[in-house]
Design a protein around this motif. Structure first.
Motif, PDB file in Angstrom:
ATOM      1  N   LYS A 132      -0.239  -0.638  15.696  1.00  0.00           N
ATOM      2  CA  LYS A 132      -1.274  -0.652  16.728  1.00  0.00           C
ATOM      3  C   LYS A 132      -2.061  -1.949  16.689  1.00  0.00           C
ATOM      4  CE  LYS A 132      -3.477   3.088  17.718  1.00  0.00           C
ATOM      5  NZ  LYS A 132      -4.345   4.291  17.683  1.00  0.00           N
ATOM      6  N   SER A 133      -2.384  -2.416  15.485  1.00  0.00           N
ATOM      7  CA  SER A 133      -3.132  -3.664  15.362  1.00  0.00           C
ATOM      8  C   SER A 133      -2.333  -4.851  15.879  1.00  0.00           C
ATOM      9  CB  SER A 133      -3.516  -3.885  13.895  1.00  0.00           C
ATOM     10  OG  SER A 133      -4.154  -5.134  13.716  1.00  0.00           O
ATOM     11  N   ALA A 134      -1.029  -4.885  15.582  1.00  0.00           N
ATOM     12  CA  ALA A 134      -0.193  -5.978  16.066  1.00  0.00           C
ATOM     13  C   ALA A 134      -0.114  -5.989  17.585  1.00  0.00           C
ATOM     14  CB  ALA A 134       1.203  -5.868  15.453  1.00  0.00           C
ATOM     15  N   THR A 135      -0.078  -4.810  18.194  1.00  0.00           N
ATOM     16  CA  THR A 135      -0.029  -4.736  19.660  1.00  0.00           C
ATOM     17  C   THR A 135      -1.320  -5.255  20.272  1.00  0.00           C
ATOM     18  OG1 THR A 135       1.389  -2.779  19.446  1.00  0.00           O
ATOM     19  CG2 THR A 135       0.416  -3.204  21.604  1.00  0.00           C
ATOM     20  N   ARG A 136      -2.470  -4.848  19.699  1.00  0.00           N
ATOM     21  CA  ARG A 136      -3.744  -5.338  20.223  1.00  0.00           C
ATOM     22  C   ARG A 136      -3.872  -6.852  20.024  1.00  0.00           C
ATOM     23  NH1 ARG A 136      -5.724  -0.770  17.507  1.00  0.00           N
ATOM     24  NH2 ARG A 136      -6.439  -2.130  15.815  1.00  0.00           N
ATOM     25  N   THR A 137      -3.448  -7.334  18.867  1.00  0.00           N
ATOM     26  CA  THR A 137      -3.610  -8.752  18.566  1.00  0.00           C
ATOM     27  C   THR A 137      -2.735  -9.623  19.445  1.00  0.00           C
ATOM     28  OG1 THR A 137      -4.107  -8.185  16.262  1.00  0.00           O
ATOM     29  CG2 THR A 137      -3.533 -10.470  16.720  1.00  0.00           C
ATOM     30  N   LEU A 167       8.323  -7.259  19.090  1.00  0.00           N
ATOM     31  CA  LEU A 167       7.231  -7.060  18.139  1.00  0.00           C
ATOM     32  C   LEU A 167       7.610  -6.025  17.083  1.00  0.00           C
ATOM     33  CD1 LEU A 167       4.303  -7.685  17.349  1.00  0.00           C
ATOM     34  CD2 LEU A 167       3.586  -5.871  18.909  1.00  0.00           C
ATOM     35  N   ALA A 168       8.244  -4.921  17.502  1.00  0.00           N
ATOM     36  CA  ALA A 168       8.642  -3.879  16.547  1.00  0.00           C
ATOM     37  C   ALA A 168       9.673  -4.410  15.550  1.00  0.00           C
ATOM     38  CB  ALA A 168       9.195  -2.669  17.294  1.00  0.00           C
ATOM     39  N   LEU A 169      10.673  -5.145  16.049  1.00  0.00           N
ATOM     40  CA  LEU A 169      11.695  -5.684  15.152  1.00  0.00           C
ATOM     41  C   LEU A 169      11.117  -6.741  14.219  1.00  0.00           C
ATOM     42  CD1 LEU A 169      14.727  -5.992  17.611  1.00  0.00           C
ATOM     43  CD2 LEU A 169      14.382  -4.298  15.812  1.00  0.00           C
ATOM     44  N   GLY A 170      10.246  -7.603  14.742  1.00  0.00           N
ATOM     45  CA  GLY A 170       9.622  -8.611  13.885  1.00  0.00           C
ATOM     46  C   GLY A 170       8.726  -7.987  12.833  1.00  0.00           C
ATOM     47  N   PHE A 171       7.956  -6.983  13.228  1.00  0.00           N
ATOM     48  CA  PHE A 171       7.084  -6.273  12.285  1.00  0.00           C
ATOM     49  C   PHE A 171       7.895  -5.639  11.165  1.00  0.00           C
ATOM     50  CE2 PHE A 171       4.836  -2.382  11.015  1.00  0.00           C
ATOM     51  CZ  PHE A 171       3.583  -2.876  10.699  1.00  0.00           C
TER      52      PHE A 171
END
Length: 416
Positions: free
Chosen positions: A113-118, A130-134
């Motif tokens: 959630k934080s990565a999506t907001r950022t 984003l999901a694959l990189g995370f």
């Protein structure tokens, strides 16, 4: 799903405002920061518990305690750790303490959630990237931890460290990304109504079975409370050791609850090679002095009420699922067009989904807990156990949904 956040200036091809641009970061940067924070949080938690245990011990060094904490972090991600040598023998530890695993999953969910907001990601390709990189960053962290932890008699496969960390980060992080971005609403709208109603009903059935198993486990612990006190006196862990022992019990509590679920299903579970704890009988012998194991029945036949629970618990979970299916189905605009057979089918679908979830949980709860006798711990018959539970839930859900739908009050005739 190409535009799912209500961010001004980002719709209809408009250029985002300078304020929003300043708040967002590139996708790789957001993935690295969020995954790194989750990695450090988990490692520091495990290292802190290990160091507290080292302070209360009279042997070993601080570096060994930190390495033990890192090994616990790896095991919680289902990365097997091998300890020992050719002189004293080797043992494999692969039983994930699911309490610790759930804590890491919650951290990764918040990290997604934080990565999506950022990053401000709101398009399908951005969310997938984003999901694959995370997950990749977190998985690489697991690989590095495995390489740094392996030393002397402690051996860890770097590949298993990467795969375990990557898998957990992908599942939990993707859930956080979907929720924060708003993609979950779009997925729900695109899902057929029957499946959309069956999923919440399945989760309700799973929670019902797990909750009843937890209550039964608590009752058995209370009945055998004298065993708990006897084990604590035998261990004589002291103040610091008691804190570490409490942390270990807390981390292993979900495993024990799932073993009770397997017991209620019929096939039962094992606490060592050649042991069996099932409704048909108990053959376990001596057990380690762990307070969590005080609830295990003594060798011999089990009480009659436990045999009755093996049939009642799945049916009750199915009844809950059927009620949820009917309640959600009747709230649909076209509910009048649905007959009792449609509701019964949705109840059966919910039972199948719940059975798949329970099978995954039962399979994750077991493994190896050391050399010799403790090399087999968990639910070897996870598939038969999930099948029995699914059958009971399907009967309860289908019958409840059909009866409840057939008895609904008809709408009054419209005026001429």
């Amino acid at each position: 799903m190409t535009d799912m956040l209500s961010r001004p200036g980002a719709r209809d091809g408009e250029t985002p405002t300078s304020e929003i641009t300043a708040q967002t970061k590139p996708l790789p940067v957001a993935a690295v920061i969020s995954a790194g924070a989750c990695l450090l949080t988990g490692l520091l938690t495990c290292a802190a518990v290990a160091v507290i245990g080292w302070l209360g011990a009279t042997f070993g060094g601080a570096s060994g305690a930190v390495r033990a904490g890192a090994a616990a972090w790896l095991v919680a991600h289902k990365a097997a750790v091998t300890i020992g040598n050719s002189t004293i023998g080797t043992g494999r530890i692969s039983v994930a303490p699911l309490g610790l695993t759930l804590f890491f999953a919650w951290c990764l969910y918040r990290g997604g959630k934080s990565a999506t907001r950022t990053s401000g990601a709101d398009r399908t390709k951005e969310l997938i990237g984003l999901a694959l990189g995370f997950a990749a960053v977190y998985g690489l962290g697991g690989l590095v931890v495995a390489l740094l932890t392996e030393q002397g008699s402690l051996k860890v496969s770097p590949l298993s460290g990467f795969l375990g960390a990557f898998s957990l980060a992908l599942v939990a992080g993707l859930a956080g990304i979907i929720v924060e971005s708003g993609a979950g609403h779009d997925l729900a709208d695109a899902t057929p109504a029957g499946l959309r109603d069956a999923v919440p009903a399945a989760m309700a059935a799973v929670l019902t079975i797990v909750g009843l198993a937890a209550v039964l486990y608590g009752v058995l612990l209370a009945i055998h409370f004298s065993r708990v006190t006897g084990m604590l006196e035998l261990l004589n862990a002291g103040a610091i050791g008691s804190v570490v022992l409490f942390a270990i019990c807390l981390m292993l509590m979900p495993n024990m609850v799932l073993y009770v679920v397997a017991f209620l299903a019929g096939p039962g579970f094992q606490l060592g090679t050649g042991t069996s704890i099932a409704p048909t009988g108990v053959n376990v012998g001596s057990l380690p002095a762990l307070p969590l194991l005080a609830a295990v029945p003594a060798d011999g036949s089990t009480p009659t009420y436990l045999l009755a629970l093996t049939a009642l618990v799945p049916l009750l979970a199915g009844v809950v699922a059927g009620l949820v299916v009917v309640r959600r189905g009747l709230a649909e605009p076209d509910s009048d067009a649905l007959g009792w057979d449609a509701f019964a089918l949705r109840g059966g679908m919910a039972a199948v989904i719940a059975g798949v979830v329970l099978f995954a949980l039962l399979a994750m709860s077991g493994g190896s807990a050391g050399p010799g006798r403790m090399s087999v711990v968990g639910v070897p018959g996870a598939l038969p156990a999930a099948g029995v539970l699914t059958a009971g839930m399907a009967i309860g859900a289908a019958v409840t949904a059909a009866v409840r739908a057939a008895r609904r009050s008809p709408d009054p005739d419209p005026p001429a």
